[in-house]
Design an enzyme around this catalytic site. Structure first.
Site, PDB file in Angstrom:
ATOM      1  N   ASP A  16      22.216 -51.484  78.183  1.00 46.68           N
ATOM      2  CA  ASP A  16      23.575 -50.968  78.026  1.00 46.68           C
ATOM      3  C   ASP A  16      23.682 -50.302  76.653  1.00 46.68           C
ATOM      4  O   ASP A  16      24.258 -50.850  75.717  1.00 46.68           O
ATOM      5  CB  ASP A  16      24.572 -52.121  78.155  1.00 46.68           C
ATOM      6  CG  ASP A  16      26.005 -51.639  78.320  1.00 46.68           C
ATOM      7  OD1 ASP A  16      26.201 -50.428  78.540  1.00 46.68           O
ATOM      8  OD2 ASP A  16      26.923 -52.469  78.233  1.00 46.68           O
ATOM      9  N   LYS A 124      28.907 -42.129  87.303  1.00 42.76           N
ATOM     10  CA  LYS A 124      29.728 -43.294  86.962  1.00 42.76           C
ATOM     11  C   LYS A 124      31.188 -42.872  86.809  1.00 42.76           C
ATOM     12  O   LYS A 124      31.482 -41.862  86.158  1.00 42.76           O
ATOM     13  CB  LYS A 124      29.178 -43.884  85.654  1.00 42.76           C
ATOM     14  CG  LYS A 124      29.647 -45.267  85.287  1.00 42.76           C
ATOM     15  CD  LYS A 124      28.854 -45.703  84.047  1.00 42.76           C
ATOM     16  CE  LYS A 124      29.297 -47.049  83.522  1.00 42.76           C
ATOM     17  NZ  LYS A 124      28.618 -47.369  82.247  1.00 42.76           N
TER      18      LYS A 124
END
Length: 311
Positions: A16, A124
C-alpha cells in the site's frame, strides 16, 4: 519463518504505497495507490524534474498532467512486481457514473499505449452507488475494478452483485471511528469493528460463491493484519510489512472458505435499498464522504504544487 513469510503462504500480499524503493525492497505481488500516496510520491524532491517535464508536455493542463503522472507511476510500479497495480479515478467523479467510466477508459488507453497488459491494471474508485454501477459497466468490458472506501456490508453486497473483481474494506478507518465513538484509546483485536467487518464480508462472499475478492486495507497495526490471515488479499503499508518481517511468532489462519460459521441470507440491493442501508449505517455515512474529500484534497495539493511550478 517470520510472521510475514507465514502470512504470504495464506494471503496475497499487496504493498500500500507509491514509494518505488519500498516496493522494490518488499517485493509484493500487487501494489495499490491512491491520490494521497501518489501526491506523496510525486512531491518528493527527486520528482521535481518529472513534474516540470509533464507540465511542458501538456502545456500546463493540470488535470492531464496528474492523470499522466498517475499512469507513469503505475507503469514504474509494474516493472517491480509480478501482479497488478490499482490506479484510482479522480475522487471528484465519485458520484458520476458516466464520468468515472470515461476516465477509466482513458487510463486503460494510456496503459495500453505504454505496452501494459490490461490484466495487470485495476481501476479503482469509491464504493458509492454510482462508482459501483460504473464498475459493473467496466467489468463487462473486461476492465477489472477495485472498489475502495468500503465501510459497510451493503457496499460489499452491491459490489459482488455488480461482478466487481476486488473490494478494499478499510479496517483501520473503522477502528478510528470506533475509538472516537466509544472514547477508547485501545481496542483489542477481538473487539475491533474493522476486523469484524472484513470477516463478515469474507464469509458472505464465500458462502454465496461470489468471485469478488476481498482485500483488507487501511491497517493500523500488525495485529489487525494477522487477525485477517487467510483473507484473499491484504494491502499493507511498508512500515507494517517491516514490523511483520521482524515478528517471530506462529501465524494461525483466521479466514478460509470452509471456516464460515455464521449462516448469512443472500441479499440483493437496488438503489433504493442501497440508499436505505447507507442511511442506517453510521460508520459509512461518516467515513465515505470524508474519505472522498480526503482524496480530493490530496489531488488538490498536487495540483497546487504544479500550479506553483507554472509561475
Amino acid at each position: 519463518m517470520n510472521a510475514l513469510e507465514q502470512l504470504r503462504t495464506m494471503t496475497t500480499i499487496v504493498a500500500d504505497t507509491g514509494d518505488l524503493l519500498a516496493i522494490e525492497r518488499l517485493a509484493p505481488v500487487d501494489a495499490t495507490t491512491n491520490p494521497s500516496l501518489i501526491t506523496k510520491a510525486l512531491t518528493h524532491p527527486d520528482k521535481q524534474a518529472l513534474l516540470s517535464d509533464s507540465l511542458n508536455q501538456f502545456h500546463g493542463d493540470i488535470d492531464s498532467v496528474i492523470d499522466s503522472l498517475t499512469v507513469e507511476i503505475g507503469c514504474d510500479i509494474l516493472k517491480l512486481i509480478e501482479g497488478r497495480v490499482s490506479t484510482e479515478v479522480d475522487a471528484r467523479l465519485s458520484y458520476d457514473t458516466d464520468a468515472t467510466i470515461s476516465k477509466a477508459l482513458e487510463f486503460m488507453e494510456a496503459y495500453d499505449k505504454a505496452g501494459i497488459n490490461s490484466e495487470r491494471v485495476l481501476i479503482k474508485m469509491a464504493a458509492t452507488w454510482q462508482g459501483i454501477k460504473a464498475a459493473e459497466v467496466l467489468e463487462k468490458q473486461n476492465i477489472h475494478c477495485n472498489l475502495t472506501l468500503l465501510f459497510g456490508q451493503h457496499q460489499a453486497v452491491a459490489c459482488a452483485d455488480a461482478g466487481v473483481t476486488l473490494i478494499s474494506p478499510f479496517v483501520g478507518r473503522i477502528l478510528d471511528w470506533q475509538k472516537r465513538q466509544q472514547n477508547r484509546q485501545i481496542v483489542p483485536v477481538e473487539d475491533d469493528m474493522g476486523v469484524e467487518s472484513v470477516r463478515l464480508i469474507y464469509q458472505y462472499f464465500k458462502q454465496h460463491n461470489y468471485n469478488t475478492q476481498v482485500m483488507g486495507a487501511s491497517f493500523r497495526s500488525p495485529e489487525q493484519v494477522l487477525a485477517l490471515a487467510g483473507c484473499d488479499l491484504l494491502t499493507i503499508s511498508p512500515d507494517i510489512l517491516d514490523s511483520l518481517a521482524n515478528m517471530n511468532i506462529k501465524v494461525e489462519r483466521q479466514l478460509s472458505p470452509d471456516m464460515a460459521v455464521k449462516a448469512m441470507d443472500k441479499v440483493t440491493l437496488d438503489q433504493a435499498a442501497f440508499d436505505a442501508s447507507y442511511q442506517e449505517d453510521k460508520v459509512t455515512q461518516n467515513l465515505l464522504p470524508k474519505g472522498i474529500d480526503g482524496f480530493i484534497a490530496a489531488r488538490d495539493e498536487l495540483a497546487a504544487t504544479l500550479e506553483a511550478m507554472k509561475r
